[in-house]
Design a protein around this motif. Sequence first.
Motif, PDB file in Angstrom:
ATOM      1  N   ASP A 145       2.951  12.647  -6.570  1.00  0.00           N
ATOM      2  CA  ASP A 145       2.953  11.652  -6.085  1.00  0.00           C
ATOM      3  C   ASP A 145       1.568  11.110  -6.141  1.00  0.00           C
ATOM      4  O   ASP A 145       0.147  11.288  -6.887  1.00  0.00           O
ATOM      5  N   GLU A 146       1.378   9.679  -5.030  1.00  0.00           N
ATOM      6  CA  GLU A 146       0.376   9.489  -5.179  1.00  0.00           C
ATOM      7  C   GLU A 146      -0.335   9.509  -3.381  1.00  0.00           C
ATOM      8  O   GLU A 146       0.439   8.406  -2.455  1.00  0.00           O
ATOM      9  N   PRO A 147      -2.163   9.159  -3.506  1.00  0.00           N
ATOM     10  CA  PRO A 147      -2.434   9.141  -2.035  1.00  0.00           C
ATOM     11  C   PRO A 147      -2.341   8.129  -1.400  1.00  0.00           C
ATOM     12  O   PRO A 147      -2.374   6.485  -2.508  1.00  0.00           O
ATOM     13  N   THR A 148      -2.785   7.041  -0.552  1.00  0.00           N
ATOM     14  CA  THR A 148      -2.413   5.910  -0.164  1.00  0.00           C
ATOM     15  C   THR A 148      -3.343   5.177  -0.930  1.00  0.00           C
ATOM     16  O   THR A 148      -5.181   6.055  -0.617  1.00  0.00           O
ATOM     17  N   ALA A 149      -2.661   4.535  -1.293  1.00  0.00           N
ATOM     18  CA  ALA A 149      -4.098   3.118  -2.134  1.00  0.00           C
ATOM     19  C   ALA A 149      -5.503   2.527  -1.402  1.00  0.00           C
ATOM     20  O   ALA A 149      -5.091   2.690   0.001  1.00  0.00           O
ATOM     21  N   THR A 150      -6.929   2.219  -1.774  1.00  0.00           N
ATOM     22  CA  THR A 150      -7.986   2.373  -1.355  1.00  0.00           C
ATOM     23  C   THR A 150      -8.195   0.908  -0.932  1.00  0.00           C
ATOM     24  O   THR A 150      -7.209  -0.243  -1.724  1.00  0.00           O
ATOM     25  N   ALA A 151      -8.755  -0.048  -0.413  1.00  0.00           N
ATOM     26  CA  ALA A 151      -9.226  -1.096  -0.397  1.00  0.00           C
ATOM     27  C   ALA A 151     -10.800  -1.256  -0.481  1.00  0.00           C
ATOM     28  O   ALA A 151     -11.054   0.196   0.505  1.00  0.00           O
ATOM     29  N   ILE A 152     -11.554  -2.377  -0.148  1.00  0.00           N
ATOM     30  CA  ILE A 152     -13.235  -2.080   0.049  1.00  0.00           C
ATOM     31  C   ILE A 152     -13.040  -2.201   1.472  1.00  0.00           C
ATOM     32  O   ILE A 152     -12.575  -2.590   2.218  1.00  0.00           O
ATOM     33  N   LEU A 153     -14.391  -1.682   1.704  1.00  0.00           N
ATOM     34  CA  LEU A 153     -15.241  -0.834   2.408  1.00  0.00           C
ATOM     35  C   LEU A 153     -15.370  -2.674   3.410  1.00  0.00           C
ATOM     36  O   LEU A 153     -15.173  -2.504   4.496  1.00  0.00           O
ATOM     37  N   GLY A 154     -15.591  -3.477   2.695  1.00  0.00           N
ATOM     38  CA  GLY A 154     -15.582  -5.015   3.279  1.00  0.00           C
ATOM     39  C   GLY A 154     -17.733  -4.633   4.121  1.00  0.00           C
ATOM     40  O   GLY A 154     -18.221  -4.029   4.417  1.00  0.00           O
TER      41      GLY A 154
ATOM     42  N   ILE B 100      -5.025  -2.100   5.298  1.00  0.00           N
ATOM     43  CA  ILE B 100      -3.433  -2.801   5.736  1.00  0.00           C
ATOM     44  C   ILE B 100      -3.447  -4.209   6.323  1.00  0.00           C
ATOM     45  O   ILE B 100      -4.347  -4.847   7.352  1.00  0.00           O
ATOM     46  N   PHE B 101      -2.586  -4.732   5.658  1.00  0.00           N
ATOM     47  CA  PHE B 101      -2.463  -6.199   5.688  1.00  0.00           C
ATOM     48  C   PHE B 101      -1.331  -7.025   6.388  1.00  0.00           C
ATOM     49  O   PHE B 101       0.085  -5.823   5.731  1.00  0.00           O
ATOM     50  N   ASP B 102      -1.387  -7.841   6.995  1.00  0.00           N
ATOM     51  CA  ASP B 102      -0.267  -8.047   7.788  1.00  0.00           C
ATOM     52  C   ASP B 102       0.838  -8.920   6.924  1.00  0.00           C
ATOM     53  O   ASP B 102       0.537 -10.016   6.613  1.00  0.00           O
ATOM     54  N   ARG B 103       2.130  -8.559   6.311  1.00  0.00           N
ATOM     55  CA  ARG B 103       3.653  -9.228   5.446  1.00  0.00           C
ATOM     56  C   ARG B 103       3.557 -11.013   5.575  1.00  0.00           C
ATOM     57  O   ARG B 103       3.530 -11.638   4.417  1.00  0.00           O
ATOM     58  N   ARG B 104       3.454 -11.352   7.316  1.00  0.00           N
ATOM     59  CA  ARG B 104       3.420 -12.538   7.290  1.00  0.00           C
ATOM     60  C   ARG B 104       2.608 -13.477   7.122  1.00  0.00           C
ATOM     61  O   ARG B 104       2.835 -14.749   7.605  1.00  0.00           O
ATOM     62  N   ASP B 105       1.517 -12.404   6.851  1.00  0.00           N
ATOM     63  CA  ASP B 105      -0.104 -13.863   6.744  1.00  0.00           C
ATOM     64  C   ASP B 105       0.166 -14.455   5.777  1.00  0.00           C
ATOM     65  O   ASP B 105       1.178 -14.731   4.395  1.00  0.00           O
TER      66      ASP B 105
ATOM     67  N   PHE C 264     -10.149 -10.868  -2.601  1.00  0.00           N
ATOM     68  CA  PHE C 264      -8.459 -10.100  -3.763  1.00  0.00           C
ATOM     69  C   PHE C 264      -8.836  -8.323  -3.431  1.00  0.00           C
ATOM     70  O   PHE C 264      -8.811  -7.851  -4.553  1.00  0.00           O
ATOM     71  N   ALA C 265      -8.661  -7.953  -2.572  1.00  0.00           N
ATOM     72  CA  ALA C 265      -8.306  -6.211  -2.090  1.00  0.00           C
ATOM     73  C   ALA C 265      -7.477  -6.290  -1.337  1.00  0.00           C
ATOM     74  O   ALA C 265      -6.374  -4.635  -1.122  1.00  0.00           O
ATOM     75  N   VAL C 266      -5.679  -7.070  -1.245  1.00  0.00           N
ATOM     76  CA  VAL C 266      -4.485  -6.824  -1.056  1.00  0.00           C
ATOM     77  C   VAL C 266      -3.853  -6.075  -2.441  1.00  0.00           C
ATOM     78  O   VAL C 266      -4.047  -6.605  -3.618  1.00  0.00           O
ATOM     79  N   LYS C 267      -2.856  -4.646  -2.039  1.00  0.00           N
ATOM     80  CA  LYS C 267      -1.994  -3.882  -2.528  1.00  0.00           C
ATOM     81  C   LYS C 267      -0.798  -3.834  -2.052  1.00  0.00           C
ATOM     82  O   LYS C 267      -0.629  -4.072  -0.747  1.00  0.00           O
ATOM     83  N   ASP C 268       0.203  -3.912  -2.915  1.00  0.00           N
ATOM     84  CA  ASP C 268       1.750  -3.944  -2.571  1.00  0.00           C
ATOM     85  C   ASP C 268       1.185  -2.806  -1.318  1.00  0.00           C
ATOM     86  O   ASP C 268       2.269  -3.379   0.011  1.00  0.00           O
ATOM     87  N   SER C 269       1.367  -1.692  -1.339  1.00  0.00           N
ATOM     88  CA  SER C 269       0.848  -0.312  -0.897  1.00  0.00           C
ATOM     89  C   SER C 269       0.633  -0.720   0.639  1.00  0.00           C
ATOM     90  O   SER C 269       1.158   0.300   0.683  1.00  0.00           O
ATOM     91  N   LEU C 270      -0.280  -1.798   0.652  1.00  0.00           N
ATOM     92  CA  LEU C 270      -0.994  -1.725   1.497  1.00  0.00           C
ATOM     93  C   LEU C 270      -0.847  -2.698   2.362  1.00  0.00           C
ATOM     94  O   LEU C 270      -0.884  -3.834   3.406  1.00  0.00           O
ATOM     95  N   ILE C 271       1.249  -3.571   1.851  1.00  0.00           N
ATOM     96  CA  ILE C 271       1.179  -4.732   3.142  1.00  0.00           C
ATOM     97  C   ILE C 271       2.340  -3.961   3.768  1.00  0.00           C
ATOM     98  O   ILE C 271       3.094  -2.932   3.981  1.00  0.00           O
ATOM     99  N   VAL C 272       1.962  -3.724   5.668  1.00  0.00           N
ATOM    100  CA  VAL C 272       2.918  -3.826   6.377  1.00  0.00           C
ATOM    101  C   VAL C 272       3.464  -4.617   7.108  1.00  0.00           C
ATOM    102  O   VAL C 272       3.367  -5.812   7.338  1.00  0.00           O
ATOM    103  N   ASP C 273       4.787  -4.240   8.214  1.00  0.00           N
ATOM    104  CA  ASP C 273       5.530  -5.425   8.951  1.00  0.00           C
ATOM    105  C   ASP C 273       5.095  -4.896  10.497  1.00  0.00           C
ATOM    106  O   ASP C 273       5.213  -3.688  10.590  1.00  0.00           O
ATOM    107  N   PHE C 274       4.356  -5.167  11.381  1.00  0.00           N
ATOM    108  CA  PHE C 274       4.147  -5.709  12.596  1.00  0.00           C
ATOM    109  C   PHE C 274       6.153  -6.108  13.248  1.00  0.00           C
ATOM    110  O   PHE C 274       5.790  -7.341  13.457  1.00  0.00           O
ATOM    111  N   GLU C 275       6.415  -4.687  14.060  1.00  0.00           N
ATOM    112  CA  GLU C 275       7.569  -4.824  14.487  1.00  0.00           C
ATOM    113  C   GLU C 275       7.854  -5.308  16.197  1.00  0.00           C
ATOM    114  O   GLU C 275       6.551  -4.978  16.781  1.00  0.00           O
ATOM    115  N   PRO C 276       7.888  -6.180  16.335  1.00  0.00           N
ATOM    116  CA  PRO C 276       8.543  -6.445  18.015  1.00  0.00           C
ATOM    117  C   PRO C 276       8.698  -5.277  18.542  1.00  0.00           C
ATOM    118  O   PRO C 276       9.584  -4.352  18.087  1.00  0.00           O
ATOM    119  N   PHE C 277       8.111  -4.898  20.200  1.00  0.00           N
ATOM    120  CA  PHE C 277       8.517  -4.050  20.316  1.00  0.00           C
ATOM    121  C   PHE C 277       8.149  -3.769  22.123  1.00  0.00           C
ATOM    122  O   PHE C 277       7.509  -4.493  22.737  1.00  0.00           O
TER     123      PHE C 277
END
Lengths: 310, 310
Positions: B105-114, B246-251, B260-273
């Motif tokens: 399996d894989e751990p969560t993908a990394t992205a830059i510290l910024g 983590i990145f907002d899919r609808r952006d 250039f930091a976005v990776k597919d596995s880090l794209i998420v959905d904010f669900e109305p609540f």
Amino acid sequence: MATNGNTTNNHKFDPNFTAAVIAATGPKASPRIRKVVGSLIQHLHDFLRENEVTVEEWLAGVDLINQAGRISDDKRNEGQLLCDVLGIESLVDEITYKVATDAPDEPTATAILGPFWRKDAPRRNMGDTIVFEIDNGDNTLMSGTVTDFVTGKPIEGAELDVWHTAPNGLYEQQDPNQPDMNLRGRFTTGKDGKYHFYCLRPTSYPIPDDGPSGKLLQLLDRHPMRPAHIHFILSAPGYKPLVTQIFDRRDKYITNDSVFAVKDSLIVDFEPFKGDPKADFKLDYDFRLASYEAAEKDGANGATPMTSSA
Amino acid sequence: MATNGNTTNNHKFDPNFTAAVIAATGPKASPRIRKVVGSLIQHLHDFLRENEVTVEEWLAGVDLINQAGRISDDKRNEGQLLCDVLGIESLVDEITYKVATDAPDEPTATAILGPFWRKDAPRRNMGDTIVFEIDNGDNTLMSGTVTDFVTGKPIEGAELDVWHTAPNGLYEQQDPNQPDMNLRGRFTTGKDGKYHFYCLRPTSYPIPDDGPSGKLLQLLDRHPMRPAHIHFILSAPGYKPLVTQIFDRRDKYITNDSVFAVKDSLIVDFEPFKGDPKADFKLDYDFRLASYEAAEKDGANGATPMTSSA
């Protein structure tokens, strides 16, 4: 030690990443910027992958660059010095001023400007000295002729801008004990293209090694010394400016310059000299300039501003 | 656009120059420094020759680097930002934290510290908010579990360090109108490895483009925008620290991040609540960490200090 162009896809990392970064360049970027920055991105990414550079190592490099900027001011250009230590200024100098080798003769070789040139050095009369308030130097009478490298004819109105260090190894702007503009001067040739003035036989000295360039030299187990040299910029109407240095053959660092600027044709001999109470040594050196016409014909590579297309 | 490793001798310039610069490295340099700096010299020289970079262009680059250092301070790292714009931080991040792909399996993908992380963000209680003095944001309940990526078991005592921008696109240290350490916090998991806290649904924003990085983007005809994201550092005893975003899919910038930091596995959905007066959106995200043991076994590339041998 040369790496063999381990490009784009011959590695275990994302094979599309670098192309995507390069492709982000927009349609309005100039062709020159697109080419140069695209190539820079490719080389830097290849470098990082080939060496599997870590975040920690990269951040150490970023810190070095930030330190270089912070230590730089009107009198010190540490970003330039970092490049010099890596041979970059000397290489760019070669690239910029190279003239086709099938020319019948060659103009005087170039060498790097270095970080210590100052604009508006005093204009002096032919035969003057550039040495003030220094009594422990080897006084030298330097003379020669400035000619057109194709026709061999003397160039009238050529300006020779000269600068070198004091015997303590410091340029005047590094040394509060020297008068302003000491060991600097500009001389203009007459009809015969000849020049002569008094200077010192220079001394070897270390580049400033109290900043990031010194840290890099230390990491590389290298010394900071430059062989003794005198700097020149020659310029004349209709001729390409010539930035160069001449080096003392008997200096112990002559084969081991910390910024890689020595070329064989720029090595000179300071000859002991009798009969002139103002000089212990004599140095003759002729400068051969390339007219813009000759440079154009021989395919010399003119400077291109970064923001223009090429 | 990729250049094809036009190395050492395939050009019209001095064929021995680069080897001589690399050979100047002394015997006491560490093997790692010798390898990395030698390769850097080779790539930079190849880059300069391939593009016939002129003195004027090189000096423009030096000026950009010196400006970056001068504009940098405790709150701004412009050298890092210049690298980010060229995809360098994202690539180094991939290189450093890559785990062998034959893992089960894989751990969560990394992205830059910024450049906006701050150490010593406040420790907060589970369920707290990190949002203060902001009333125009999309309040979000974020929750999930921190697990071991090999065993799948929850990790007790994992610290989640989170930070993001305000709706005006500014981190608190860029914005005198926000309280100190706003939109930052550190949370520690209990036995079940679960976490939850209140934050905002983030907004896209430009990287600071009033310095050399902005100038470079302009030359490249690129925009400075980053897609909306939330930063995290996950750490736990015995586990490799995980730096990610983590990145907002609808952006609208989700496919076009200026660094250039976005990776597919880090794209998420904010669900109305509905049903929680403190939140308009809900976001679930689980983090999978690699233990040092697993990382070692799978050949992950540990960070190596620049001054050590490797």
